[in-house]
Design a protein around this motif. Structure first.
Motif, short mmCIF file in Angstrom:
data_model
loop_
_atom_site.label_atom_id
_atom_site.label_comp_id
_atom_site.label_asym_id
_atom_site.label_seq_id
_atom_site.Cartn_x
_atom_site.Cartn_y
_atom_site.Cartn_z
N ILE A 179 0.84 -1.32 0.04
CA ILE A 179 0.04 0.10 0.01
C ILE A 179 0.69 1.29 -0.03
O ILE A 179 0.71 2.01 -0.87
N SER A 180 1.95 1.30 0.94
CA SER A 180 2.70 2.45 1.20
C SER A 180 3.37 3.11 -0.38
O SER A 180 3.68 4.04 -0.58
N GLU A 181 3.93 2.02 -0.82
CA GLU A 181 4.76 2.08 -2.20
C GLU A 181 3.84 1.94 -3.44
O GLU A 181 4.37 1.70 -4.76
N ARG A 182 2.60 1.91 -3.32
CA ARG A 182 1.72 1.40 -4.46
C ARG A 182 1.93 2.40 -5.67
O ARG A 182 1.94 3.75 -5.33
N MET A 183 1.91 2.00 -6.64
CA MET A 183 1.93 2.88 -8.00
C MET A 183 0.88 3.85 -8.16
O MET A 183 -0.29 3.28 -7.77
N PRO A 184 1.04 5.12 -8.33
CA PRO A 184 -0.26 5.97 -8.31
C PRO A 184 -1.36 5.22 -9.56
O PRO A 184 -0.95 4.76 -10.39
N PHE A 185 -2.48 5.44 -9.26
CA PHE A 185 -3.80 5.14 -10.15
C PHE A 185 -4.71 6.13 -10.17
O PHE A 185 -5.30 6.60 -8.96
N PRO A 186 -5.29 6.50 -11.26
CA PRO A 186 -5.93 7.79 -11.33
C PRO A 186 -7.50 7.52 -10.77
O PRO A 186 -7.78 6.10 -11.22
N GLY A 187 -7.99 8.33 -10.19
CA GLY A 187 -9.32 8.03 -9.63
C GLY A 187 -10.49 7.73 -10.78
O GLY A 187 -11.15 6.67 -10.31
N PRO A 188 -10.40 8.27 -11.85
CA PRO A 188 -11.30 7.73 -12.86
C PRO A 188 -10.78 6.38 -13.48
O PRO A 188 -11.49 5.81 -14.55
N GLY A 189 -9.75 5.87 -13.17
CA GLY A 189 -9.33 4.69 -13.53
C GLY A 189 -9.02 4.51 -14.90
O GLY A 189 -8.61 5.33 -15.53
N LEU A 190 -9.19 3.39 -15.64
CA LEU A 190 -8.66 3.07 -16.96
C LEU A 190 -9.54 3.91 -17.91
O LEU A 190 -9.38 4.10 -19.23
N SER A 191 -10.63 4.60 -17.36
CA SER A 191 -11.39 5.34 -18.33
C SER A 191 -10.59 6.64 -19.01
O SER A 191 -10.59 7.01 -20.15
N VAL A 192 -9.31 7.05 -17.96
CA VAL A 192 -8.55 8.03 -18.69
C VAL A 192 -7.24 7.52 -19.35
O VAL A 192 -6.53 8.30 -19.65
N ARG A 193 -7.37 6.11 -19.64
CA ARG A 193 -6.30 5.41 -20.38
C ARG A 193 -6.91 5.03 -21.61
O ARG A 193 -6.27 4.05 -22.27
N ILE A 194 -8.05 5.52 -22.05
CA ILE A 194 -8.95 5.25 -23.13
C ILE A 194 -9.02 6.45 -23.93
O ILE A 194 -9.83 7.42 -23.47
N VAL A 195 -8.35 6.84 -25.02
CA VAL A 195 -8.60 8.12 -25.80
C VAL A 195 -10.09 7.87 -26.36
O VAL A 195 -10.10 7.09 -27.33
N GLY A 196 -10.89 8.75 -26.27
CA GLY A 196 -12.49 8.58 -26.68
C GLY A 196 -13.22 7.79 -25.96
O GLY A 196 -13.07 7.72 -24.69
N GLU A 197 -14.31 7.36 -26.49
CA GLU A 197 -15.41 6.52 -25.79
C GLU A 197 -14.79 5.56 -25.13
O GLU A 197 -13.84 4.55 -25.50
N VAL A 198 -15.44 5.03 -23.88
CA VAL A 198 -15.01 4.06 -22.95
C VAL A 198 -16.09 2.88 -23.30
O VAL A 198 -17.14 3.13 -23.26
N THR A 199 -15.47 1.57 -23.98
CA THR A 199 -16.41 0.60 -23.96
C THR A 199 -15.89 -0.86 -23.12
O THR A 199 -14.79 -0.62 -22.98
N ARG A 200 -16.76 -1.73 -23.09
CA ARG A 200 -16.25 -2.90 -22.32
C ARG A 200 -15.07 -3.69 -23.08
O ARG A 200 -14.33 -4.04 -22.56
N ASP A 201 -15.10 -3.73 -24.46
CA ASP A 201 -13.83 -4.16 -25.25
C ASP A 201 -12.72 -3.56 -24.99
O ASP A 201 -11.83 -3.98 -24.84
N LYS A 202 -13.00 -2.00 -25.04
CA LYS A 202 -11.75 -1.56 -24.80
C LYS A 202 -11.07 -1.52 -23.25
O LYS A 202 -9.94 -1.65 -23.19
N LEU A 203 -12.02 -1.63 -22.60
CA LEU A 203 -11.57 -1.78 -21.09
C LEU A 203 -10.60 -3.06 -20.91
O LEU A 203 -9.56 -3.22 -20.33
N ASP A 204 -11.28 -4.12 -21.51
CA ASP A 204 -10.62 -5.63 -21.59
C ASP A 204 -9.18 -5.24 -22.20
O ASP A 204 -8.28 -6.04 -21.52
#
Length: 302
Positions: A179-204
């Motif tokens: 926990i203390s050394e955990r890599m930062p992860f954005p609050g909106p999660g993987l949604s901000v690692r998808i440029v454009g619309e978020v879909t189940r396929d892209k999330l997978d």
């Protein structure tokens, strides 16, 4: 910074500001985990930690977070379909953050009504406030909050700390290195690692690619490392043309996330990452490495 003194002051502040029951949004990251431990010491069983399973988390992460915090009475709320529905058709990055922020708040409000509480505790830190107030990007727990909120009080014990200071507090609280050394992860999660619309396929796809990147670069101890989907491009697999996803790999060094530099990873590591992603994920046609520092780029893509 004196971590022990901060802990004493934060516990006293929480006791002073919260008289009834409260919930804390616990994501499993170092910020919210530190907040949860501070609040638990201050409030005891008047605190209800809530983990919202948004479907935007990394591979196997939700189950692991539930296991780590079960002794605190963690409540896990399955809201995957709800977030996907809310994000349907959303392509603008700021709108995406606003949608995620509002959906989180509505889930927290429902849980607060269920337990009879009117206070929300958040792990907001100083860079979150700077970037939201400065218009760089609306963090889901700051600029992404809706104007109408049922909570009478929102308490943010870490609001003046940078990430490295939060880690000091985590160590002083006795939290595990996981926990203390955990890599930062954005609050909106993987949604901000998808440029454009978020879909189940892209999330997978991005979830699998992200797991490969983290596994391959772990030995280099990056501040943050991940994969993101940029769009689609033509490629060749076997003797066939494919029109598949373009995955960007990003690995950076930083101190407080206000600035960052791209890591100079060995070429053979980058080749291995590319080979694994295109080989293990059929719908990915090519992989690129992001060399952009912050500024001018942000660490995340959206």
């Amino acid at each position: 910074m004196n971590a022990e003194r901060f802990i004493e002051n934060a516990i006293a502040e929480i006791k002073r500001d919260i008289k009834g029951r409260a919930i804390i949004g616990l994501s499993g990251g170092v910020d919210s985990s530190v907040c949860a431990m501070l609040a638990h010491r201050a409030l005891g069983d008047r605190l209800v930690p809530v983990y919202v399973d948004s479907g935007l988390m990394r591979q196997s992460e939700s189950d692991r977070i539930e296991e780590l915090f079960k002794d605190l009475g963690l409540v896990r709320v399955n809201a995957q379909d709800r977030f996907l529905e809310a994000l349907k058709g959303v392509v603008d990055p700021e709108e995406k953050r606003m949608v995620v922020g509002e959906t989180f708040i509505r889930v927290f409000e429902e849980e607060a009504r269920r337990i009879g509480g009117d206070c929300l505790i958040q792990g907001t830190i100083y860079p979150d406030r700077i970037e939201s107030d400065g218009g760089i990007k609306a963090h889901h727990n700051v600029g992404g909050l809706p104007s109408r909120i049922e909570f009478k009080t929102i308490v943010e014990p870490l609001r003046d700390l940078y990430k490295d200071e939060v880690r000091q507090v985590a160590r002083a609280l006795g939290l595990s290195p996981e926990i203390s050394e955990r890599m930062p992860f954005p609050g909106p999660g993987l949604s901000v690692r998808i440029v454009g619309e978020v879909t189940r396929d892209k999330l997978d796809v991005v979830r699998k690619a992200n797991a490969i990147v983290e596994e391959e670069v772990e030995e280099f101890s990056p501040w943050q490392a991940f994969a993101a989907i940029l769009g689609k491009a033509t490629g060749v697999k076997g003797d066939n043309r494919v029109y598949g996803y373009v995955v960007a790999v990003r690995a950076v060094t930083s101190r407080d996330a206000m600035t960052a530099e791209a890591m100079e990873l060995p070429w053979q590591v980058l080749r291995r990452i590319s080979g694994r992603i295109t080989g293990e994920i059929p719908t990915v046609s090519r992989v690129v490495y992001d060399l952009t520092p912050k500024p001018p780029g942000t660490i995340e893509f959206e």
